[in-house]
Each structure stands twice: as structure tokens, then as C-alpha cells.
Motif scaffolding. Structure first.
Motif, PDB file in Angstrom:
ATOM      1  N   GLN A   1       0.832  -1.208   0.000  1.00 22.88           N
ATOM      2  CA  GLN A   1       0.000   0.000   0.000  1.00 22.88           C
ATOM      3  C   GLN A   1       0.867   1.259   0.000  1.00 22.88           C
ATOM      4  O   GLN A   1       0.601   2.225  -0.733  1.00 22.88           O
ATOM      5  CB  GLN A   1      -0.936  -0.001   1.220  1.00 22.88           C
ATOM      6  N   VAL A   2       1.928   1.253   0.801  1.00 22.61           N
ATOM      7  CA  VAL A   2       2.821   2.413   0.844  1.00 22.61           C
ATOM      8  C   VAL A   2       3.586   2.545  -0.466  1.00 22.61           C
ATOM      9  O   VAL A   2       3.706   3.633  -1.034  1.00 22.61           O
ATOM     10  CB  VAL A   2       3.800   2.284   2.029  1.00 22.61           C
ATOM     11  N   GLY A   3       4.097   1.408  -0.956  1.00 24.23           N
ATOM     12  CA  GLY A   3       4.882   1.441  -2.182  1.00 24.23           C
ATOM     13  C   GLY A   3       4.076   1.899  -3.387  1.00 24.23           C
ATOM     14  O   GLY A   3       4.587   2.618  -4.262  1.00 24.23           O
ATOM     15  N   GLY A   4       2.820   1.506  -3.449  1.00 30.15           N
ATOM     16  CA  GLY A   4       1.984   1.924  -4.566  1.00 30.15           C
ATOM     17  C   GLY A   4       1.765   3.420  -4.588  1.00 30.15           C
ATOM     18  O   GLY A   4       1.869   4.073  -5.638  1.00 30.15           O
ATOM     19  N   ARG A   5       1.477   3.984  -3.427  1.00 28.64           N
ATOM     20  CA  ARG A   5       1.229   5.428  -3.366  1.00 28.64           C
ATOM     21  C   ARG A   5       2.513   6.224  -3.614  1.00 28.64           C
ATOM     22  O   ARG A   5       2.487   7.265  -4.292  1.00 28.64           O
ATOM     23  CB  ARG A   5       0.626   5.788  -2.015  1.00 28.64           C
ATOM     24  N   LEU A   6       3.646   5.741  -3.079  1.00 30.73           N
ATOM     25  CA  LEU A   6       4.900   6.435  -3.326  1.00 30.73           C
ATOM     26  C   LEU A   6       5.302   6.362  -4.802  1.00 30.73           C
ATOM     27  O   LEU A   6       5.876   7.319  -5.344  1.00 30.73           O
ATOM     28  CB  LEU A   6       6.010   5.829  -2.460  1.00 30.73           C
ATOM     29  N   SER A   7       4.993   5.250  -5.450  1.00 29.66           N
ATOM     30  CA  SER A   7       5.320   5.122  -6.879  1.00 29.66           C
ATOM     31  C   SER A   7       4.565   6.149  -7.700  1.00 29.66           C
ATOM     32  O   SER A   7       5.102   6.713  -8.664  1.00 29.66           O
ATOM     33  CB  SER A   7       4.992   3.700  -7.368  1.00 29.66           C
ATOM     34  N   ASP A   8       3.304   6.392  -7.341  1.00 24.07           N
ATOM     35  CA  ASP A   8       2.521   7.403  -8.055  1.00 24.07           C
ATOM     36  C   ASP A   8       3.012   8.814  -7.749  1.00 24.07           C
ATOM     37  O   ASP A   8       3.003   9.693  -8.610  1.00 24.07           O
ATOM     38  CB  ASP A   8       1.036   7.282  -7.681  1.00 24.07           C
ATOM     39  N   ARG A   9       3.454   9.044  -6.515  1.00 26.99           N
ATOM     40  CA  ARG A   9       3.835  10.396  -6.104  1.00 26.99           C
ATOM     41  C   ARG A   9       5.262  10.741  -6.541  1.00 26.99           C
ATOM     42  O   ARG A   9       5.528  11.842  -7.041  1.00 26.99           O
ATOM     43  CB  ARG A   9       3.714  10.527  -4.585  1.00 26.99           C
ATOM     44  N   LEU A  10       6.205   9.798  -6.363  1.00 24.73           N
ATOM     45  CA  LEU A  10       7.618  10.080  -6.611  1.00 24.73           C
ATOM     46  C   LEU A  10       8.129   9.490  -7.915  1.00 24.73           C
ATOM     47  O   LEU A  10       9.191   9.904  -8.406  1.00 24.73           O
ATOM     48  CB  LEU A  10       8.478   9.531  -5.455  1.00 24.73           C
ATOM     49  N   GLY A  11       7.402   8.518  -8.479  1.00 24.69           N
ATOM     50  CA  GLY A  11       7.859   7.843  -9.679  1.00 24.69           C
ATOM     51  C   GLY A  11       8.567   6.542  -9.348  1.00 24.69           C
ATOM     52  O   GLY A  11       9.279   6.452  -8.339  1.00 24.69           O
ATOM     53  N   THR A  12       8.383   5.548 -10.191  1.00 20.98           N
ATOM     54  CA  THR A  12       8.980   4.235  -9.918  1.00 20.98           C
ATOM     55  C   THR A  12      10.507   4.268 -10.023  1.00 20.98           C
ATOM     56  O   THR A  12      11.186   3.452  -9.397  1.00 20.98           O
ATOM     57  CB  THR A  12       8.431   3.177 -10.889  1.00 20.98           C
ATOM     58  N   ARG A  13      11.052   5.207 -10.814  1.00 23.60           N
ATOM     59  CA  ARG A  13      12.511   5.274 -10.929  1.00 23.60           C
ATOM     60  C   ARG A  13      13.161   5.606  -9.595  1.00 23.60           C
ATOM     61  O   ARG A  13      14.309   5.215  -9.333  1.00 23.60           O
ATOM     62  CB  ARG A  13      12.901   6.323 -11.976  1.00 23.60           C
ATOM     63  N   THR A  14      12.445   6.298  -8.741  1.00 20.43           N
ATOM     64  CA  THR A  14      12.940   6.608  -7.402  1.00 20.43           C
ATOM     65  C   THR A  14      12.622   5.494  -6.415  1.00 20.43           C
ATOM     66  O   THR A  14      13.475   5.084  -5.618  1.00 20.43           O
ATOM     67  CB  THR A  14      12.323   7.926  -6.901  1.00 20.43           C
ATOM     68  N   VAL A  15      11.407   4.980  -6.466  1.00 20.04           N
ATOM     69  CA  VAL A  15      10.940   4.044  -5.441  1.00 20.04           C
ATOM     70  C   VAL A  15      11.525   2.641  -5.614  1.00 20.04           C
ATOM     71  O   VAL A  15      11.904   1.995  -4.630  1.00 20.04           O
ATOM     72  CB  VAL A  15       9.397   3.984  -5.438  1.00 20.04           C
ATOM     73  N   VAL A  16      11.629   2.153  -6.862  1.00 17.34           N
ATOM     74  CA  VAL A  16      12.078   0.767  -7.069  1.00 17.34           C
ATOM     75  C   VAL A  16      13.463   0.508  -6.466  1.00 17.34           C
ATOM     76  O   VAL A  16      13.634  -0.452  -5.699  1.00 17.34           O
ATOM     77  CB  VAL A  16      12.038   0.394  -8.564  1.00 17.34           C
ATOM     78  N   PRO A  17      14.487   1.313  -6.776  1.00 16.21           N
ATOM     79  CA  PRO A  17      15.797   1.020  -6.172  1.00 16.21           C
ATOM     80  C   PRO A  17      15.825   1.179  -4.661  1.00 16.21           C
ATOM     81  O   PRO A  17      16.477   0.394  -3.962  1.00 16.21           O
ATOM     82  CB  PRO A  17      16.740   2.029  -6.854  1.00 16.21           C
ATOM     83  N   LEU A  18      15.098   2.175  -4.137  1.00 15.86           N
ATOM     84  CA  LEU A  18      15.039   2.327  -2.683  1.00 15.86           C
ATOM     85  C   LEU A  18      14.357   1.129  -2.036  1.00 15.86           C
ATOM     86  O   LEU A  18      14.792   0.639  -0.986  1.00 15.86           O
ATOM     87  CB  LEU A  18      14.298   3.620  -2.325  1.00 15.86           C
TER      88      LEU A  18
END
Length: 398
Positions: A60-77
Motif C-alpha cells: 500500500q505504501v509502495g503503490g502510493r509512493l510510486s505514483d507520487r515520486l515515480g517508480t525510478r525513485t521508489v524501485v531502487p530504494l
């Protein structure tokens, strides 16, 4: 651009393999960790629920962060988080520490799972053809790598802490090294300001469409079937049909093998016949397979049934995830997290549902419930048809 897309596809594969490997490394170390901490099977089962709860929260957190910050930022983190927390169960010596460690590792796993799937949707959209199933197949490859590595480390006498620590360190390096190849966020359907500059797309504030919840329910049913196969296929052959342990192990082996093969083929089938055909025919084949496994008195026929079950289910979940991600580009990560989260609950619930049902009927007869779930997916497969998009011109004002 074409080269960048090929690179993005390759690094997406890397993250799927990484996720499968990290999770597999934990699975391989379960017996050693259980013995080291000194807990019973029942207690371990309760802790595995914490792993699932952490994963659900991470999705749930990862999905919302992916929309807000972009997957290029969230996936490696998320890859770094999942890798770093892998070592924690290996360090645990007290039950409560193990519980906390599994909760954190589950959170990291769930965050990586949903963010890499959201990026896979972005890659699939850029390719303009299905590629999601192949990504899911490479997750299984990660599990195979983990099994081989875990067996090798055990033979040379490494402790769970050392094994998981090395895997965690390698995972962090891989997660960071692959980050440069991820696709940047693309502002499709983005607003244009008064000076003609393209802005960032606004987050969707519309209510969650009923179609997304239907996709989530189907994911729950299909992944419940997968979870049941993971935990009960071997016991079925051993306890119901009296197969020796070496033969009984083939039940899961044939299921997992056809699952992987099917996912490698599903994208081509989806590209030619459409996702509805993949879900409808796949679920129908799975229903036939599990019915054969449940009712056959012969070991060879039961093995064939489990093989058909894996082949039929193989393309179903990727189609559901893909449809959720494409439904609303502004909320792709959030919608994937909803479908994946409910599906993950089904994966965890599958073994328990079958176990509870054995109080009422024989183990093999409980599998007919899985057949019913597959038939439900057959009937509801039309939900994968893309919703009609409103005309952009219709939204213009003079």
C-alpha cells in the motif's frame, strides 16, 4: 529511445529476479532459523502471518509512493530496503526479535513487489504489447537461484546470519547498480499551463472504480489457488495417493515448471488473442487440471492434473496486474497495490482455507473449491476488456 527501452526492460527483469532471490533465500533458511530461535512449527506459522502483514502494508505504501515520486525513485530504494532487512531474521535469537524482523522484511518485500510491477506496467505501455508475464516468470528464476545458493552455502557450513548477510549485501549493490536503467516518469495526459508548458499529471481524485475491486477479487481467488498448490500439492500425492516422498515432490515440481513455462509464453498469446482469452482459457484449463488431480486415483494422472493447473494459472495474475496498472495512468501504482495486496491475502489464505476444509471433507475433495474459484475467473474474465476512454476533445472548453 529504443535502446533506453531495451535497457529498462532488462533492469526490470533484474529487479524481478532480485525479489524472487531475496524471498527464496529466506525460505531456504526457515528450518535453520526456526531451530536457532527455538520455536515450534505453530509459532513459526504465526510469525509468517507477520511477514504477510508487513508485505501487505508495504504494497500500500509502495503503490502510493510510486505514483507520487515515480517508480525510478521508489524501485531502487525498495530494493535496498528489501535487501537490507533480509539479514534481520538471520540475526534473531529471541522469538519477538524474529517476529519484528519478519514484519520489516515483509514490508520491504511488499514495497519492492508493487513498485517493480508498477514500473513493469510503464515498460509494457512503452512497448505497446504485453510483456508482464515474462517479468513474472523471471521472479521464479530468482527462487531457483536462491535454492541453489542456499544449498551451496549450507554445505560449506555458513550460518543463517552469514548467508542472509551476504545475500543482503549483494542485493543492495544490485538494487543501486540497476537504478540508472529504469524509465523516468512520463507525463502522459499532463496538464498544460497558460504558457504551453507541460506539467506533472495530477493524482487521480476519483473514487476507486468497481472494475479495480473486481480485478482485486479475481487476484485473491487466483492467488489463493496458487498458495494452495504451493503447500498442499506434495501432501496430496503422499497422503491421499500413497506416493513415496521422492515421487510426491514431483507434484510441486511439475506445477512450478509449467507455471514458469506458461508465463514465458503468455505474453505472445495475450498479444495475439488478448488478455481476456488468456484469463478465460487459462482459468478453464486450471479448473480441469485441479479437478483431475482431485478425483484421479492414479499418481500419474494426478501429476498431469497439477501440471495443467500450473499451466492454466500461469498467465492469470500478470493479466490482472497489467489491467490494474493501465486502468488509470495517474494512479497506476496505487491500483496495482490494491490488486496485488488483496491477491497476496489470497496467497496467504490458500493453505489455511484448504486446511480448514479438511475438517469437513477429504483433502483431495477440498481441491474442488479451487476449481470453483477458477470457474468464477472464467465467468468474470470480461473485466479485462479496457474501459472505453472518454474523448479528449469532449473535455475541452471554449
Amino acid at each position: 529511445m529504443e535502446r533506453a527501452l531495451r535497457v529498462a526492460r532488462a533492469v526490470t527483469v533484474v529487479y524481478f529476479v532480485l525479489n524472487g532471490t531475496l524471498l527464496g533465500m529466506w525460505v531456504v533458511q526457515i528450518p535453520a532459523v526456526e531451530e536457532r530461535v527455538g520455536i515450534s512449527h505453530a509459532t513459526l506459522g504465526g510469525f509468517l502471518v507477520l511477514l504477510g502483514a508487513g508485505a501487505f502494508a508495504g504494497m500500500q505504501v509502495g503503490g502510493r509512493l510510486s505514483d507520487r515520486l515515480g517508480t525510478r525513485t521508489v524501485v531502487p530504494l525498495a530494493g535496498v530496503l528489501c535487501s537490507a532487512t533480509l539479514v534481520l531474521p538471520g540475526l534473531a535469537r529471541e522469538p519477538w526479535v524474529l517476529g519484528a524482523a519478519l514484519l520489516l522484511f515483509g514490508f520491504g518485500n511488499g514495497t519492492l513487489d508493487v513498485s517493480m510491477n508498477a514500473h513493469a506496467v510503464q515498460v509494457e505501455k512503452a512497448y505497446e504489447r504485453p510483456v508482464m508475464s515474462a517479468f513474472h516468470a523471471t521472479f521464479s528464476v530468482g527462487g531457483v537461484l536462491a535454492a541453489l545458493a542456499g544449498a551451496a552455502f549450507t554445505r560449506i557450513g555458513w550460518s543463517p546470519a552469514t548467508t542472509l548477510g551476504v545475500a543482503a549485501a549483494v542485493g543492495v549493490v544490485v538494487a543501486l547498480a540497476a537504478a540508472r536503467g529504469l524509465l523516468p516518469a512520463v507525463a502522459t495526459d499532463a496538464p498544460v499551463d497558460a504558457e504551453g508548458r507541460l506539467g506533472r499529471p495530477e493524482r487521480s481524485k476519483r473514487p476507486v472504480p468497481g472494475r479495480i475491486w473486481l480485478l482485486a477479487v479475481l487476484a485473491l481467488l487466483v492467488m489463493l489457488c496458487e498458495g494452495a498448490a504451493n503447500d498442499w500439492s506434495v501432501l496430496h500425492l503422499k497422503t491421499v495417493l500413497g506416493a513415496p516422498e521422492s515421487t510426491a515432490a514431483l507434484a510441486y515440481g511439475t506445477y512450478a515448471s509449467t507455471m514458469t513455462i506458461g508465463r514465458l509464453l503468455a505474453d505472445r498469446i495475450s498479444g495475439r488473442f488478448g488478455p481476456v482469452a488468456v484469463l478465460r482459457n487459462g482459468a478453464a484449463l486450471a479448473a480441469v487440471g485441479i479437478t483431475v488431480a482431485a478425483l484421479s486415483p492414479w499418481i500419474w494422472a494426478a501429476l498431469a492434473g497439477w501440471a495443467l493447473f500450473g499451466l492454466g494459472l500461469s498467465g492469470c495474475v500478470p493479466q490482472l496486474f497489467s489491467a490494474a496498472g493501465h486502468a488509470d495512468p495517474a494512479a497506476a501504482g496505487t491500483n496495482v497495490s490494491r490488486v496485488a495486496g488483496l491477491g497476496y491475502i489470497g496467497m496467504l489464505a490458500g493453505p489455511a482455507v484448504i486446511g480448514w476444509s479438511t475438517h469437513l471433507v477429504a483433502l483431495n475433495h477440498t481441491f474442488l473449491l479451487l476449481s470453483l474459484f477458477c470457474v468464477t475467473a472464467v465467468v468474470a474474465a470480461g473485466v479485462l476488456r479496457p474501459a472505453p476512454q472518454p474523448s479528449r476533445a469532449a473535455g475541452l472548453t471554449p
